[in-house]
Design an enzyme around this catalytic site. Sequence first.
Site, mmCIF file in Angstrom:
data_model
loop_
_atom_site.group_PDB
_atom_site.id
_atom_site.type_symbol
_atom_site.label_atom_id
_atom_site.label_comp_id
_atom_site.label_asym_id
_atom_site.label_seq_id
_atom_site.Cartn_x
_atom_site.Cartn_y
_atom_site.Cartn_z
ATOM 1 N N HIS A 256 51.777 56.465 6.154
ATOM 2 C CA HIS A 256 51.940 55.559 7.301
ATOM 3 C C HIS A 256 53.185 54.674 7.194
ATOM 4 O O HIS A 256 53.236 53.616 7.795
ATOM 5 C CB HIS A 256 50.674 54.690 7.453
ATOM 6 C CG HIS A 256 49.463 55.484 7.836
ATOM 7 N ND1 HIS A 256 48.178 55.021 7.718
ATOM 8 C CD2 HIS A 256 49.354 56.749 8.347
ATOM 9 C CE1 HIS A 256 47.327 55.951 8.138
ATOM 10 N NE2 HIS A 256 48.016 57.005 8.513
ATOM 11 N N GLN B 268 47.684 55.724 2.464
ATOM 12 C CA GLN B 268 47.848 55.246 3.843
ATOM 13 C C GLN B 268 48.447 53.845 3.826
ATOM 14 O O GLN B 268 48.771 53.289 4.861
ATOM 15 C CB GLN B 268 46.482 55.191 4.532
ATOM 16 C CG GLN B 268 45.820 56.544 4.645
ATOM 17 C CD GLN B 268 44.342 56.406 4.976
ATOM 18 O OE1 GLN B 268 43.962 56.334 6.135
ATOM 19 N NE2 GLN B 268 43.500 56.357 3.967
HETATM 20 P P1 OAD Z 1 40.094 50.217 6.321
HETATM 21 O O1 OAD Z 1 40.221 48.740 6.478
HETATM 22 O O2 OAD Z 1 39.672 50.997 7.512
HETATM 23 O O3 OAD Z 1 39.078 50.557 5.143
HETATM 24 C C1 OAD Z 1 39.154 49.919 3.917
HETATM 25 C C2 OAD Z 1 38.111 50.482 2.966
HETATM 26 O O4 OAD Z 1 38.260 49.809 1.726
HETATM 27 C C3 OAD Z 1 36.664 50.302 3.425
HETATM 28 O O5 OAD Z 1 35.934 51.509 3.261
HETATM 29 C C4 OAD Z 1 36.132 49.214 2.469
HETATM 30 O O6 OAD Z 1 34.742 49.364 2.188
HETATM 31 C C5 OAD Z 1 36.953 49.476 1.233
HETATM 32 N N1 OAD Z 1 37.117 48.328 0.299
HETATM 33 C C6 OAD Z 1 37.046 47.005 0.559
HETATM 34 N N2 OAD Z 1 37.263 46.289 -0.560
HETATM 35 C C7 OAD Z 1 37.497 47.189 -1.558
HETATM 36 C C8 OAD Z 1 37.791 47.081 -2.948
HETATM 37 N N3 OAD Z 1 37.917 45.910 -3.555
HETATM 38 N N4 OAD Z 1 37.975 48.228 -3.658
HETATM 39 C C9 OAD Z 1 37.845 49.448 -3.057
HETATM 40 N N5 OAD Z 1 37.565 49.597 -1.753
HETATM 41 C C10 OAD Z 1 37.390 48.494 -1.013
HETATM 42 O O7 OAD Z 1 41.504 50.716 5.765
HETATM 43 P P2 OAD Z 1 42.116 52.181 5.726
HETATM 44 O O8 OAD Z 1 41.048 53.209 5.640
HETATM 45 O O9 OAD Z 1 43.180 52.177 4.717
HETATM 46 O O10 OAD Z 1 47.160 52.278 9.654
HETATM 47 O O11 OAD Z 1 42.788 52.252 7.155
HETATM 48 C C11 OAD Z 1 43.530 53.393 7.514
HETATM 49 C C12 OAD Z 1 44.662 53.017 8.418
HETATM 50 O O12 OAD Z 1 44.163 52.262 9.505
HETATM 51 C C13 OAD Z 1 45.702 52.105 7.785
HETATM 52 O O13 OAD Z 1 46.652 52.809 7.069
HETATM 53 C C14 OAD Z 1 46.288 51.395 8.955
HETATM 54 C C15 OAD Z 1 45.013 51.120 9.724
HETATM 55 O O14 OAD Z 1 45.093 50.940 11.062
HETATM 56 C C16 OAD Z 1 48.293 51.794 10.202
HETATM 57 O O15 OAD Z 1 48.624 50.636 10.145
HETATM 58 C C17 OAD Z 1 49.104 52.824 10.910
#
Ligand code: OAD
Length: 243
Positions: free
Chosen positions: A113, A95
């Site tokens: 995305h 993503q």
């Molecule tokens: P999120 O910000 O929603 O989630 C990030 C995840 O990474 C969370 O579950 C955290 O606990 C985890 N996390 C934090 N630090 C970490 C680390 N060091 N190692 C592993 N995991 C860690 O981001 P996404 O799920 O990617 O879309 O968000 C999905 C979409 O929402 C994105 O692609 C973006 C956003 O709005 C668009 O921009 C269209």
Amino acid sequence: MRQTRLISKMKKVVFLTGAGISAESGFSTFRGNNGLWDNYPVEQVATPQGWKENPTLVTDFYNNLRKNLIKAKPNEGHLKVAELEEHFDVTVVTQNVDNLHERAGSSKIIHLHGELMKVCSSDDPDNPEYIETLDDEHLIVKHGELAKDGSLLRPWIVWFGEAVPRMEEAIEAVSDADIFVIVGTSLNVYPAAGLINFVPQSAKIYLIDPFNVETPRGYAVEVIQEVASKGMRILEQILLKKS
Ligand code: OAD
């Protein structure tokens, strides 16, 4: 004499990655403590309406992300995903709009995305004729800069409310997985979060995240509650022992 060649069929590993895998490279995640969407309202910088209302603000937002991206490096999490290609047939469904999986050496990447280093036509975003790849020399899109069709040059990002053009490809990869690994995504955003529903029943599912992530009920998920680098080290050991 006819020779018979031994062909070993590599197991298929499909990763679904999110912002968390790039956190150790210095990128903020979107949600949670001081997430990107806390500081920049999502409606303003990640929707077609926001773009229509204030293209200058949106252009500046993605220019800044691009400036950070070229200074950032893939971390051990991205590198370990790429290294697994020595032993498995690996597909990365991400993503993330950064290019850290590419720079770590992964060869099959599906960006759900969009991609930060690409820009496109405002009128016809997915027309490959008008998609341009930016580089260090042309990193900053100027206000009012035009695409080849004469419309405003916009980031090649799939914004909220827009269709996800590579979803079919992602579903195909996931449907064929022997092993499915979720790394660093809160599973809040669909359709990406729904990919787990296409994992074959026989496949093993792992999830790497330092925090709790809710997965749909009915799936046996082995959770590795660690940051991406350490989590990938643990996963590598598990997978290599089993293969
Ligand atoms: P999120 O910000 O929603 O989630 C990030 C995840 O990474 C969370 O579950 C955290 O606990 C985890 N996390 C934090 N630090 C970490 C680390 N060091 N190692 C592993 N995991 C860690 O981001 P996404 O799920 O990617 O879309 O968000 C999905 C979409 O929402 C994105 O692609 C973006 C956003 O709005 C668009 O921009 C269209």
